[in-house]
Design a protein around this motif. Structure first.
Motif, PDB file in Angstrom:
ATOM      1  N   ILE A 214     -10.924   0.127   3.141  1.00 13.10           N
ATOM      2  CA  ILE A 214     -10.016   1.030   2.421  1.00 13.10           C
ATOM      3  C   ILE A 214     -10.816   1.800   1.364  1.00 13.10           C
ATOM      4  O   ILE A 214     -10.349   2.034   0.253  1.00 13.10           O
ATOM      5  CB  ILE A 214      -8.827   0.275   1.791  1.00 13.10           C
ATOM      6  CG1 ILE A 214      -8.315  -0.849   2.694  1.00 13.10           C
ATOM      7  CG2 ILE A 214      -7.673   1.242   1.527  1.00 13.10           C
ATOM      8  CD1 ILE A 214      -7.171  -1.637   2.112  1.00 13.10           C
ATOM      9  N   GLY A 215     -12.020   2.171   1.723  1.00 16.39           N
ATOM     10  CA  GLY A 215     -12.828   3.018   0.853  1.00 16.39           C
ATOM     11  C   GLY A 215     -13.997   2.331   0.188  1.00 16.39           C
ATOM     12  O   GLY A 215     -14.822   2.992  -0.460  1.00 16.39           O
TER      13      GLY A 215
ATOM     14  N   HIS B  50       0.845  -1.201   0.000  1.00 17.91           N
ATOM     15  CA  HIS B  50       0.000   0.000   0.000  1.00 17.91           C
ATOM     16  C   HIS B  50       0.880   1.250   0.000  1.00 17.91           C
ATOM     17  O   HIS B  50       0.643   2.197  -0.768  1.00 17.91           O
ATOM     18  CB  HIS B  50      -0.895   0.037   1.236  1.00 17.91           C
ATOM     19  CG  HIS B  50      -1.884  -1.076   1.326  1.00 17.91           C
ATOM     20  ND1 HIS B  50      -2.462  -1.439   2.520  1.00 17.91           N
ATOM     21  CD2 HIS B  50      -2.409  -1.901   0.398  1.00 17.91           C
ATOM     22  CE1 HIS B  50      -3.294  -2.440   2.316  1.00 17.91           C
ATOM     23  NE2 HIS B  50      -3.277  -2.742   1.031  1.00 17.91           N
TER      24      HIS B  50
ATOM     25  N   GLU C  60     -11.150  -2.150  -4.132  1.00 13.15           N
ATOM     26  CA  GLU C  60     -11.093  -0.808  -3.564  1.00 13.15           C
ATOM     27  C   GLU C  60     -10.045   0.046  -4.279  1.00 13.15           C
ATOM     28  O   GLU C  60     -10.248   1.255  -4.467  1.00 13.15           O
ATOM     29  CB  GLU C  60     -10.807  -0.895  -2.071  1.00 13.15           C
ATOM     30  CG  GLU C  60     -11.993  -1.444  -1.281  1.00 13.15           C
ATOM     31  CD  GLU C  60     -11.678  -1.696   0.177  1.00 13.15           C
ATOM     32  OE1 GLU C  60     -12.411  -1.161   1.033  1.00 13.15           O
ATOM     33  OE2 GLU C  60     -10.708  -2.424   0.475  1.00 13.15           O
TER      34      GLU C  60
ATOM     35  N   CYS D 163     -10.569   3.678  -7.023  1.00 10.47           N
ATOM     36  CA  CYS D 163      -9.883   4.971  -6.931  1.00 10.47           C
ATOM     37  C   CYS D 163      -9.605   5.583  -8.299  1.00 10.47           C
ATOM     38  O   CYS D 163      -9.232   6.759  -8.386  1.00 10.47           O
ATOM     39  CB  CYS D 163      -8.564   4.817  -6.168  1.00 10.47           C
ATOM     40  SG  CYS D 163      -8.763   4.356  -4.436  1.00 10.47           S
TER      41      CYS D 163
ATOM     42  N   GLN E 195      -6.077   3.833   4.179  1.00  7.90           N
ATOM     43  CA  GLN E 195      -7.015   4.649   3.414  1.00  7.90           C
ATOM     44  C   GLN E 195      -6.283   5.803   2.725  1.00  7.90           C
ATOM     45  O   GLN E 195      -6.566   6.123   1.564  1.00  7.90           O
ATOM     46  CB  GLN E 195      -8.106   5.196   4.331  1.00  7.90           C
ATOM     47  CG  GLN E 195      -9.084   4.151   4.831  1.00  7.90           C
ATOM     48  CD  GLN E 195     -10.133   4.745   5.748  1.00  7.90           C
ATOM     49  OE1 GLN E 195      -9.945   5.811   6.336  1.00  7.90           O
ATOM     50  NE2 GLN E 195     -11.255   4.057   5.895  1.00  7.90           N
TER      51      GLN E 195
ATOM     52  N   HIS F 224      -6.177   4.066   8.962  1.00 11.53           N
ATOM     53  CA  HIS F 224      -6.184   5.394   8.351  1.00 11.53           C
ATOM     54  C   HIS F 224      -5.025   5.575   7.365  1.00 11.53           C
ATOM     55  O   HIS F 224      -5.237   6.118   6.271  1.00 11.53           O
ATOM     56  CB  HIS F 224      -6.180   6.484   9.423  1.00 11.53           C
ATOM     57  CG  HIS F 224      -7.447   6.518  10.230  1.00 11.53           C
ATOM     58  ND1 HIS F 224      -8.678   6.797   9.678  1.00 11.53           N
ATOM     59  CD2 HIS F 224      -7.669   6.280  11.547  1.00 11.53           C
ATOM     60  CE1 HIS F 224      -9.604   6.754  10.613  1.00 11.53           C
ATOM     61  NE2 HIS F 224      -9.025   6.426  11.748  1.00 11.53           N
TER      62      HIS F 224
ATOM     63  N   GLN G 101     -17.538   3.550   0.889  1.00 13.65           N
ATOM     64  CA  GLN G 101     -17.775   4.941   0.521  1.00 13.65           C
ATOM     65  C   GLN G 101     -17.723   5.161  -0.988  1.00 13.65           C
ATOM     66  O   GLN G 101     -18.591   5.823  -1.558  1.00 13.65           O
ATOM     67  CB  GLN G 101     -16.753   5.850   1.225  1.00 13.65           C
ATOM     68  CG  GLN G 101     -16.786   5.747   2.738  1.00 13.65           C
ATOM     69  CD  GLN G 101     -18.173   6.001   3.292  1.00 13.65           C
ATOM     70  OE1 GLN G 101     -18.755   7.063   3.036  1.00 13.65           O
ATOM     71  NE2 GLN G 101     -18.727   5.057   4.047  1.00 13.65           N
ATOM     72  N   ARG G 102     -16.724   4.604  -1.649  1.00 16.77           N
ATOM     73  CA  ARG G 102     -16.585   4.833  -3.091  1.00 16.77           C
ATOM     74  C   ARG G 102     -17.573   3.999  -3.907  1.00 16.77           C
ATOM     75  O   ARG G 102     -18.084   4.468  -4.925  1.00 16.77           O
ATOM     76  CB  ARG G 102     -15.145   4.559  -3.525  1.00 16.77           C
ATOM     77  CG  ARG G 102     -14.153   5.574  -2.987  1.00 16.77           C
ATOM     78  CD  ARG G 102     -12.777   5.484  -3.622  1.00 16.77           C
ATOM     79  NE  ARG G 102     -11.929   6.575  -3.131  1.00 16.77           N
ATOM     80  CZ  ARG G 102     -11.047   6.474  -2.137  1.00 16.77           C
ATOM     81  NH1 ARG G 102     -10.868   5.287  -1.555  1.00 16.77           N
ATOM     82  NH2 ARG G 102     -10.344   7.517  -1.740  1.00 16.77           N
TER      83      ARG G 102
ATOM     84  N   THR H 144      -6.225   6.885  -1.176  1.00 15.46           N
ATOM     85  CA  THR H 144      -6.684   8.232  -1.494  1.00 15.46           C
ATOM     86  C   THR H 144      -5.637   8.976  -2.318  1.00 15.46           C
ATOM     87  O   THR H 144      -5.989   9.822  -3.156  1.00 15.46           O
ATOM     88  CB  THR H 144      -7.028   9.000  -0.213  1.00 15.46           C
ATOM     89  OG1 THR H 144      -8.115   8.331   0.449  1.00 15.46           O
ATOM     90  CG2 THR H 144      -7.438  10.431  -0.501  1.00 15.46           C
TER      91      THR H 144
END
Length: 273
Positions: A154-155, A45, A125, A129, A98, A95, A158-159, A102
């Motif tokens: 990792i999103g 990551h 995920e 992005c 993520q 965090h 939300q995404r 991001t």
């Protein structure tokens, strides 16, 4: 699976081997290459984010492709590594994880994910992005975290709803079901499906169209769309207005308008500044 005893330095050395960047003409290609299915470690990551920042800083790079080598885009995160983590360890790490993804999402350049095979869990995920997702006809996508007793972290929660709507997102996340490329296209999870042998050409063709584009105009347009979707209409319009006015200070705006008046549309040669 990674060795829980691996030192941070060794983990990053491995990540440098498993995630690499190559510049093809004006396109940066970030490739995950950890056989057999590109399961991502925490260090990977960090490496993805590092290379994304490198691509973002390189003025010669106009667009970015993210892909995987072999039969997978990325079939999730390294479960062996996560299985050994405590609540406190994951609370400290989630965090930063993520933030790494991001970094890809906020690249100030067009990003396309070339989804060549399995894109599951963290792999899905990561694909979320991108600004565009092109999938091989053999691709399988999904967020199967609930089958491990966890949830996307990792999103994904939300995404995915922002992309396909909350009802479809809940159906995929609640069940952990995988979808094939055709279903992913139907629901808007991917934007295009091609044969496996055509995937990288399709991704590079999409990316290369920006080789001569007005880079700051693209940067502001992406910022206005992405940030505007996260706020109310009035705030979004303010972001748009700020970007629109700011672009009047760029060389590309002067070049584009002068070229339009003198030579007609579509003939400007931009400088990217």
């Amino acid at each position: 699976m990674s060795d829980a005893a691996t030192s941070p330095d060794e983990a990053m050395r491995q990540a440098e081997e498993w995630v690499r960047l190559e510049v093809v003409e004006t396109t940066a290609v970030i490739t995950l290459d950890r056989p057999p299915v590109n399961a991502m470690t925490m260090a990977m990551h960090d490496r993805i984010a590092e290379l994304a920042r490198e691509a973002g800083r390189n003025d010669a790079v106009k667009a970015v492709v993210v892909t995987g080598n072999g039969k997978a885009f990325a079939a999730g995160n390294d479960i062996g590594e996560m299985q050994a983590m405590s609540v406190a360890q994951m609370a400290a790490r989630v965090h930063p994880m993520q933030a790494c993804f991001t970094t890809v999402a906020k690249l100030p350049k067009p990003v396309v994910a070339a989804v060549n095979g399995y894109a599951l869990g963290g792999g899905c995920e990561l694909a979320l992005c991108a600004d565009r997702r092109i999938a091989s006809s053999r691709a399988k996508l999904g967020l199967p975290e609930v089958t491990l007793g966890i949830m996307p972290g990792i999103g994904g929660t939300q995404r995915l709803p922002r992309l396909v709507g909350p009802s479809r997102a809940k159906q995929l996340i609640f069940t952990g079901r995988r979808v094939d490329a055709a279903e992913a296209l139907d629901m808007g999870l991917v934007d295009e499906v091609v044969e496996p042998e055509d995937l990288m050409d399709a991704a590079l063709d999409w990316a290369h169209q920006f080789r001569d584009a007005a880079s700051w105009a693209l940067r502001w347009a992406k910022e206005a769309i992405d940030t505007g979707l996260e706020t109310d209409l009035d705030t979004g319009l303010m972001i748009e207005a700020t970007g629109f006015a700011s672009l009047f200070g760029t060389d590309d705006r002067r070049i584009g308008m002068k070229s339009f008046l003198e030579d007609g549309p579509g003939r400007a040669v931009f400088r990217g500044r």
